[in-house]
Design an enzyme around this catalytic site. Structure first.
Site, PDB file in Angstrom:
ATOM      1  N   ASP A 185       0.830  -1.191   0.000  1.00 46.84           N
ATOM      2  CA  ASP A 185       0.000   0.000   0.000  1.00 46.84           C
ATOM      3  C   ASP A 185       0.870   1.248   0.000  1.00 46.84           C
ATOM      4  OD1 ASP A 185      -2.635   1.220   2.151  1.00 46.84           O
ATOM      5  OD2 ASP A 185      -2.423   1.177  -0.016  1.00 46.84           O
ATOM      6  N   ASP A 232     -10.054  -0.843   3.954  1.00 46.87           N
ATOM      7  CA  ASP A 232      -9.495  -0.517   5.264  1.00 46.87           C
ATOM      8  C   ASP A 232     -10.298  -1.167   6.355  1.00 46.87           C
ATOM      9  OD1 ASP A 232      -8.943   2.880   4.157  1.00 46.87           O
ATOM     10  OD2 ASP A 232      -7.701   1.092   3.971  1.00 46.87           O
TER      11      ASP A 232
END
Lengths: 483, 258
Positions: free
Chosen positions: A271, A401
Site C-alpha cells: 500500500d 481498510d
C-alpha cells in the site's frame, strides 16, 4: 478547504487500500474485476477530486449554496491560519466519524468470532490463492509455505491492480461496473446466507427455507439498492459495515494463521509503495483520473456525507453515498487501505462525469446532471453558512481498510492466548493508527495510504501483548495484584 | 457464576466510568480522541514493564516460587513507576501540542483546556487499566464454574470488580492532580501521586485479605477525590451552588440550543 482536500485524499487513500485478493470462493474473473474496480476506483477518486475542483469553480460562487469546490492549494493555505482552530475541531469530528463505523465493524466481527464457531474452525478448506497448507511437520516448512502463500496472494493483488489501471486507461468502464455489481451481488446474497445459516446453527434456531429465502432476498435486494442506487444514509452505512464484516470473517476463516499475518504486513508495505512511489499503479491511476477530470468510483467507499445533501431541493439528485459504498466485495479482495480502488467501483450506473465531479466535492456522492446542478446553484442558498460547510462535509474511508482492520482484530480475538486483552490492545492500536493517518493527511494534504500505520501498530501490539503482556497480566490476576 | 454475576460485576467495575464517559466526553470528538490517546499511552507503559518483567523471568530461576513472587512484585512496582512516567510524558506532549495549536491559530483560547485534558487523560488511563485488569475475569464469570472450590476466597469476582472501580476512579483523580501539579510546578504533589499509586498497588499484595486491601484503597480514593476536586477549582461554595442548581455558569454552559 483543508478538510475538503483531506476528504478527497482520504477518499483516494481508502479506495486504493481496498484492493485485496478475493477469497478463492469467488471466481477469478470477479477477482480480476475487483482489481479493475480498485484501480478505477483509485483513479476515479483522484479524478473526482480534480474534477470536483474544476466543476466547483465552474458552477459558480459559493453564494449559490453550492458546496465549495476544492480550491487550489494557495487558497487553502491562506485560509488555513484563520481556520486552524475550526480545522482542529472539524478534523476531530471527522476522526470520530471514522472511529464509529470502524469500531462497529470490529465489534460485529469480534462478536461473531466469539459466538459462532464456524469462523474459527479449520475445515481444511483453503482459498485457491493460498494453496500451501500450514499444518506441516516442521516450523521451517510452515514458514516457507506461508511465505509462498503470501507471495501468491500479493502477486494476484498486484496483477489485479495493474489490470484495473489498464482497464481504466482504456476506458472499459462497463466491464468494471458489471464486475462490481456481480461482486456485491455475491456478497449480499451468498455470504450473508452462509452467515445467517451459521448463526442459526449456533443458536439452534429452526428455520424453514421459505422464511430464510424471504429474509435473504429482502436483505440482498435492499442492500443492492442502497449500495448501487439510492437509500437512506444510515442504511447504506450499515450495509457497508455489514459487508466489510462479512468479508473480514471470510478472510479470518480461510486464511491460515501465519499467512494471514504475513499478508497483513506485506499489504501495508505494498500500500505504502503503490501510493507513494512515482511509478506505483495507484498513483498512476490517480494521475490518469486527474488528467481526465473524471470522478472516482462511487462504490467501495464508506461515506458519512451529511443528510442535508438529500434535503436539497433538487429531486433529481439521488444520494450517491450508496453507490460509493457499493461492491464491498471488491473491497474485500483488495482491502488495501491505501488508495485502494477497491472502494471505488466504476459502477457508473448513470452517474455522469459532472455528477461525479460534484460528488468529488466534499459532499460525497451526489448524482446530478449538469442541468440539475445549475438549477441548484441558481436556487437561493439553503445551505448553512460557510463555517458549517466543514462540519457538514462528510469523510470517506475505503471498505478495504474496514476489512483489514476488522480482520486483524478478529484474528487477534480468535487466536490469541491473551484473549480479550490482546483484542483490546489491537483495537486501541488501530484507532490510534487511524488518528495518526488522518493527522498526517491534514499536514501533508496529499494521498496517503491508510493501512500502514494502523496495521503496523496493530501487529506490534498483537505480538507484544500476546507474548509479553499476557503472561504478566495472567500472573497478576492469579494473585489479584493490581497495577 | 451466572449472567447475574457477569452483569453485576461489569456494572460495578465500569458503571461510574461509563457514566462519566457518556455524560461528559462522548459528545466532544476532541475529548474522545484524547481519551483514546491516553489509553494508548497506558498500554505502551504496560508493554514496556511487561517486557522488562518477561526478560527478568527468563533469566531467573523458574522453579523457585519465592523468587517468582519477588519478581512479580518488582514488576508491579516497575509498572507503576512507568505508568506515572508515561503520564508525565503525555502531559508534556499535550502541552507542546496545545502550545503549537495556540500559536498557529492566533486565537485567545485553546479548543480544549489543560484541565479537561487532565480529566480525559486520567480517565483514559483508568479505562485501559481497569479493562486489562478485569475483562478476562468477567469473560470467565459468564461460563460455568464454582468460585473458590479449592479453598480460595468466594468473593473473587466481587472484590475484583470493586477494586477495578476504585482503580479507574483513582486514575482519573491522579490525572487531574498530576497535571495540575505539573502546571504549577509543585513537584511534591507529583511525588504524592506516585506514592499513592504505589501504596494502592502494594495494598493489593495483601489479597485475598480483602478488608485489608479494599478499605484503605477506598479511603485513598476518597482523599484523592477531594484533592482533585480542590485542585480542579472546586470549593464548598461551588458544590453548594451546583447541588442547589443555582450555579449560573454551569447552567449557561450546558444550555443546548434547541
Amino acid at each position: 478547504m483543508a478538510n475538503n482536500a483531506e476528504d478527497i485524499e482520504n477518499n483516494m487513500d481508502q479506495q486504493e487500500t481496498n484492493v485485496a485478493s478475493e477469497p478463492a470462493q469467488q471466481p477469478p474473473d470477479v477477482a480480476v474485476t475487483r482489481a479493475r474496480s480498485r484501480g478505477s476506483g483509485a483513479g476515479g477518486g483522484d479524478g473526482g477530486g480534480g474534477g470536483g475542483g474544476a466543476s466547483g469553480n465552474g458552477s459558480g460562487p459559493e453564494q449559490n449554496g453550492q458546496p465549495p469546490a476544492p480550491r487550489p492549494p494557495r487558497v487553502v493555505e491562506t485560509e488555513e491560519d484563520e481556520d486552524e482552530e475550526l480545522t482542529l475541531k472539524y478534523g476531530a469530528k471527522h476522526v470520530i466519524m471514522l472511529f464509529v463505523p470502524v469500531t462497529l465493524c470490529m465489534v460485529v466481527v469480534v462478536a461473531t468470532i466469539k459466538s459462532v464457531s464456524f469462523y474459527t474452525q479449520n475445515d481444511g478448506q483453503r482459498l485457491i490463492y493460498t494453496p500451501f497448507p500450514e499444518d506441516t511437520d516442521t516450523v521451517a516448512q510452515r514458514a516457507l509455505n506461508s511465505i509462498l502463500n503470501t507471495t501468491i496472494m500479493i502477486t494476484v493483488i498486484i496483477v489485479m491492480t495493474l489490470v484495473l489501471v489498464l482497464l481504466y486507461k482504456y476506458r472499459c468502464y462497463k466491464v468494471i461496473q458489471g464486475w462490481l455489481f456481480l461482486s456485491s451481488l455475491l456478497l449480499l446474497f451468498f455470504f450473508s446466507y452462509i452467515y445467517l445459516k451459521e448463526v442459526f446453527k449456533t443458536y439452534n434456531v429452526a428455520m424453514d427455507y421459505f422464511t430464510l429465502v424471504i429474509i435473504v432476498w429482502n436483505f440482498g435486494v435492499v442492500g443492492m439498492m442502497c449500495i448501487h442506487w439510492k437509500g437512506p444514509l444510515r442504511l447504506q452505512q450499515a450495509y457497508l459495515i455489514m459487508i466489510s464484516a462479512l468479508m473480514a470473517l471470510v478472510f479470518i476463516k480461510y486464511l491460515p494463521e501465519w499467512t494471514a499475518w504475513l499478508i497483513l504486513a506485506v499489504i501495508s508495505v505494498y500500500d505504502l509503495l503503490a501510493v507513494l512511489c512515482p511509478k506505483g499503479p495507484l498513483r498512476i491511476l490517480v494521475e490518469t483520473a486527474q488528467e481526465r477530470n473524471e470522478p472516482i468510483f462511487p462504490a467501495l467507499i464508506y461515506s458519512s456525507t451529511m443528510v442535508w445533501l438529500v434535503n436539497m431541493a433538487d429531486t433529481d439528485r439521488p444520494n450517491r453515498n450508496s453507490t460509493d459504498v457499493a461492491a464491498p466485495q471488491q473491497e474485500a479482495p483488495e482491502a488495501v487501505v491505501s488508495p485502494a480502488p477497491s472502494s471505488l467501483s466504476q459502477d457508473d450506473g448513470g452517474f455522469t462525469p459532472s455528477w461525479v465531479n460534484q460528488q468529488e466535492h466534499q459532499l460525497g456522492t451526489m448524482q446530478s446532471t449538469e442541468q440539475s446542478r445549475r438549477e441548484i446553484q441558481e436556487m437561493p442558498s439553503a445551505r448553512p453558512p460557510v463555517e458549517d460547510d466543514d462540519e457538514e462535509r462528510g469523510v470517506k474511508l475505503g471498505l478495504g481498510d474496514f476489512i483489514f482492520y476488522s480482520m486483524l482484530v478478529g484474528k487477534a480475538s480468535a487466536t490469541a492466548s491473551g484473549d480479550w486483552n490482546t483484542t483490546l490492545a489491537c483495537f486501541i492500536a488501530i484507532l490510534i493508527g487511524l488518528c495518526l493517518t488522518l493527522l498526517l493527511l491534514a499536514i501533508f494534504k496529499k494521498a496517503l495510504p491508510a493501512l500502514p500505520i494502523s496495521i503496523f501498530f496493530g501487529l506490534v501490539f498483537y505480538f507484544a501483548t500476546d507474548n509479553l503482556v499476557q503472561p504478566f497480566m495472567d500472573k497478576l490476576a492469579l494473585h489479584q495484584f493490581y497495577i | 457464576m451466572t449472567a447475574a454475576v457477569f452483569f453485576g460485576c461489569t456494572f460495578i467495575a465500569f458503571g461510574p466510568a461509563i457514566a462519566l464517559f457518556l455524560f461528559t466526553i462522548a459528545r466532544e470528538p476532541l475529548r474522545v480522541i484524547f481519551l483514546i490517546a491516553g489509553a494508548f499511552f497506558w498500554l505502551v507503559s504496560l508493554l514496556l514493564s511487561s517486557l522488562v518483567w518477561f526478560i527478568s523471568v527468563q533469566i531467573s530461576n523458574k522453579d523457585s516460587a519465592a523468587q517468582q513472587k519477588g519478581l512479580l512484585i518488582f514488576g508491579v512496582v516497575l509498572s507503576v513507576l512507568l505508568q506515572e512516567t508515561f503520564r508525565f510524558a503525555y502531559y508534556k506532549l499535550l502541552k507542546k501540542a496545545n502550545e503549537g495549536l495556540l500559536a498557529l491559530s492566533q486565537e485567545e483560547t485553546m479548543p480544549i483546556s489543560i484541565r479537561q485534558l487532565a480529566y480525559v487523560s486520567g480517565l483514559g488511563f483508568g479505562f485501559m487499566s481497569g479493562a486489562f485488569s478485569v475483562v478476562n475475569i468477567l469473560a470467565d464469570s459468564v461460563g460455568p464454574g464454582t468460585v473458590g472450590i479449592h479453598g480460595d476466597s468466594q468473593h473473587y469476582f466481587l472484590s475484583s470488580a470493586f477494586m477495578t472501580m476504585a482503580i479507574i476512579l483513582l486514575h482519573m483523580f491522579w490525572g487531574v492532580v498530576f497535571f495540575d501539579a505539573c502546571e504549577k510546578q509543585r513537584w511534591w504533589a507529583v511525588a504524592a501521586v506516585v506514592i499513592s499509586h504505589l501504596t494502592v498497588s502494594c495494598l493489593t499484595f495483601q489479597n485475598p485479605e480483602y478488608v485489608a486491601s479494599l478499605v484503605p484503597t477506598y479511603v485513598i480514593l476518597f482523599l484523592m477525590g477531594v484533592w482533585a476536586f480542590y485542585s480542579a477549582g472546586g470549593s464548598l461554595r461551588n458544590l453548594k451552588l451546583c447541588l442547589t442548581c443555582k450555579d449560573k455558569d454551569f447552567l449557561l454552559a450546558n444550555h443546548r440550543p434547541r
